[in-house]
Design a protein around this motif. Structure first.
Motif, PDB file in Angstrom:
ATOM      1  N   LEU A 168      41.794  35.671  45.737  1.00  0.00           N
ATOM      2  CA  LEU A 168      40.456  35.802  46.303  1.00  0.00           C
ATOM      3  C   LEU A 168      40.445  35.367  47.765  1.00  0.00           C
ATOM      4  CD1 LEU A 168      37.421  36.344  46.067  1.00  0.00           C
ATOM      5  CD2 LEU A 168      37.153  34.000  45.195  1.00  0.00           C
TER       6      LEU A 168
ATOM      7  N   ARG B 127      41.924  37.959  49.964  1.00  0.00           N
ATOM      8  CA  ARG B 127      41.043  39.122  50.094  1.00  0.00           C
ATOM      9  C   ARG B 127      39.890  38.816  51.066  1.00  0.00           C
ATOM     10  NH1 ARG B 127      40.596  40.042  44.987  1.00  0.00           N
ATOM     11  NH2 ARG B 127      38.477  39.306  44.610  1.00  0.00           N
TER      12      ARG B 127
ATOM     13  N   ASP C 273      32.808  39.655  48.403  1.00  0.00           N
ATOM     14  CA  ASP C 273      33.691  38.638  47.832  1.00  0.00           C
ATOM     15  C   ASP C 273      33.315  37.238  48.306  1.00  0.00           C
ATOM     16  OD1 ASP C 273      35.370  40.250  46.234  1.00  0.00           O
ATOM     17  OD2 ASP C 273      36.511  40.874  47.995  1.00  0.00           O
TER      18      ASP C 273
END
Length: 498
Positions: A122, A125, A198
């Motif tokens: 994560l 990203r 995100d």
């Protein structure tokens, strides 16, 4: 008003002070005002500022300018353009009232949060999407810290803004953020030019908590009538969004070439390069801030620029403690210049406030290594200066391995100092141009503002008003000495990481 000349006011909201500078349409400074304010450290690793104090300072400076007969009789203000330091976070309630102080870039309280996110799928990203390294400086980490450590406060929060956004809100009643400041939050998607999904999920927020993003030329916001009347500004005075201080300082170099690096050193420091694409190394080491679509300013920042040297000056300038800081620094520079490059083997790791690029370690701390019985305070002062600049060099070195540059440009009041600029030029071993104007962010803001007003067709055209430069060439003999001691600086940093 027909007999008066049009001018643009630039407001740069810096870490230690706000500078308001007026420029005519030829890019010539016509008035200057500066107001300072403190940073509070209520706990170790905390750095906060009072947003009301900053806004009051700005209004005081504007009043001083617009009531100055020598200015008011000759000029009228056609537009105001803003710039500011990055990574600040201020919580507001649903009525727009502040909930405590603003947390600024040098605050490291969110170190554990950023450490746990960095290197995860994560985290990788989010970095790829936003261009902001996963670090305690990031508003993404700071907001998450508030959520996890101050739940009662978090429940009252309706919006998160930067200090610049807060000033815009006070002036206009609207919440708006430029792409550049937004892209420094770790929450803004560079491709979509909007808040990143995100990052929103990680922070457990939605986009209602954040301002409307706008390009740096945006000028549709209206200054409130009471403020216009109070400042004696015309109702058609435009407020232009502007950008971050880092982007503005890079613009003021007068070049947007990818083969030149801009080295800025004030209280902190940075090495930056222009490009049409983000700078990526697979490790999340570089920031990538958007100036406008297709124009990125990439690089790395240091926490420990002039602030580290002033720390040493206060501690070691015992013979001059009755002098103001500026005079104290001049005396110490004269002493430092008497010491040969390399400080006779004394090395300083300047990590007094943790560090950002290139090591991205909020827990790093300062070290003097190699002290012996022959070292005097002047050697320690020289080693302090060289240690700060070894760190600046290490950022440039990491950038150069991914994007080659052949020259450097120096701006910011410390990098422009003759002693600092000489050492930087010799360390890099590259030709250097040194700005002759020390208020780079304000000059860059003038370029953006004059482009927004149509005086110039593009930012590239506005570069013609960039300040004059002094050219320097490196001393190859000194470069060899610095290269030898930099290798030791680098090894010490690596060995002490654990």
């Amino acid at each position: 008003m027909d007999s008066k000349k049009a001018c643009i006011l630039t407001i740069n909201i810096g870490t230690s002070a706000t500078k308001i500078i007026g420029f005519d349409y030829l890019g010539v400074e016509v008035i200057f005002k500066k107001g300072s304010y403190p940073t509070f450290h209520p706990h170790p690793d905390w750095s906060e500022q009072d947003p009301e104090q900053i806004f009051i300072t700005i209004m005081f400076l504007l009043k001083g300018i617009l009531n100055d007969a020598s200015f008011y009789d000759k000029y009228f203000v056609q537009s105001i353009v803003l710039s500011s330091s990055m990574h600040s976070v201020l919580a507001l309630d649903k009525s727009g009232n502040t909930l405590g102080n603003a947390v600024i870039w040098s605050d490291n309280r969110a170190c554990e949060i950023s450490t746990s996110l960095k290197g995860t799928e994560l985290g990788d990203r989010i970095y790829k999407n936003t261009g902001t390294p996963i670090h305690a400086m990031s508003p993404l980490s700071k907001i998450t810290w508030i959520r996890e450590n101050e739940p009662e406060k978090f429940e009252k929060i309706s919006r998160f803004v930067s200090l610049k956004e807060y000033v815009i809100y006070q002036l206009t009643g609207e919440f708006c953020v430029d792409y550049s400041i937004a892209s420094a939050t770790g929450l803004f998607n560079l491709d979509q030019l909007n808040w990143d999904a995100d990052a929103m999920r990680f922070a457990n927020l939605d986009t209602s908590y954040f301002s409307k993003p706008a390009n740096i030329f945006h000028s549709d916001l209206k200054i409130k009538a009471p403020i216009l009347n109070s400042l004696r500004l015309d109702k058609n005075t435009k407020l232009i969004m502007g950008s971050s201080d880092g982007c503005m300082a890079s613009l003021s170099a007068g070049s947007m070439r990818s083969d030149q690096a801009v080295v800025s050193v004030t209280s902190s420091g940075a090495v930056r390069v222009f490009g049409q694409e983000c700078l990526v190394d697979g490790k999340g080491s570089f920031f990538n801030y958007i100036l406008e679509k297709g124009k990125y300013i990439s690089g790395g920042p240091t926490n420990n620029g002039g602030v580290a040297f002033e720390w040493a000056a206060r501690g070691l300038g015992n013979n001059y403690q009755d002098l103001p800081m500026e005079e104290l620094l001049v005396k110490l520079y004269n002493e430092t210049a008497k010491v040969k490059e390399g400080s006779e083997g004394l090395i300083f790791l300047p990590y007094l406030q943790g560090e950002r690029a290139p090591i991205w370690n909020s827990s790093a701390r300062g070290v003097y290594f190699g002290l012996n019985i022959t070292h005097e305070p002047k050697h320690i002062i020289r080693a302090t200066l060289e240690g700060i600049l070894y760190e600046i060099y290490s950022i440039g070195r990491s950038i150069k391995s991914h994007r080659d540059f052949q020259t450097i440009h120096l701006n910011g009041y410390n990098a422009m100092n003759p002693l600092w600029s000489e050492i930087i030029c010799d360390m890099y071993g590259l030709p250097a141009s040194v700005s002759t104007y020390k208020h780079g962010p304000n000059m860059g803001a003038a370029m953006v503002g004059l482009t927004a007003m149509g005086v110039y067709e593009s930012l590239e055209d506005s570069l013609q008003i960039a300040p004059e430069k002094i050219m320097k060439n490196p001393n190859r003999k000194k470069n060899k000495v610095y290269s030898k001691y930099y290798a030791l600086f680098e090894r010490l940093t690596q060995k002490l990481e654990s």
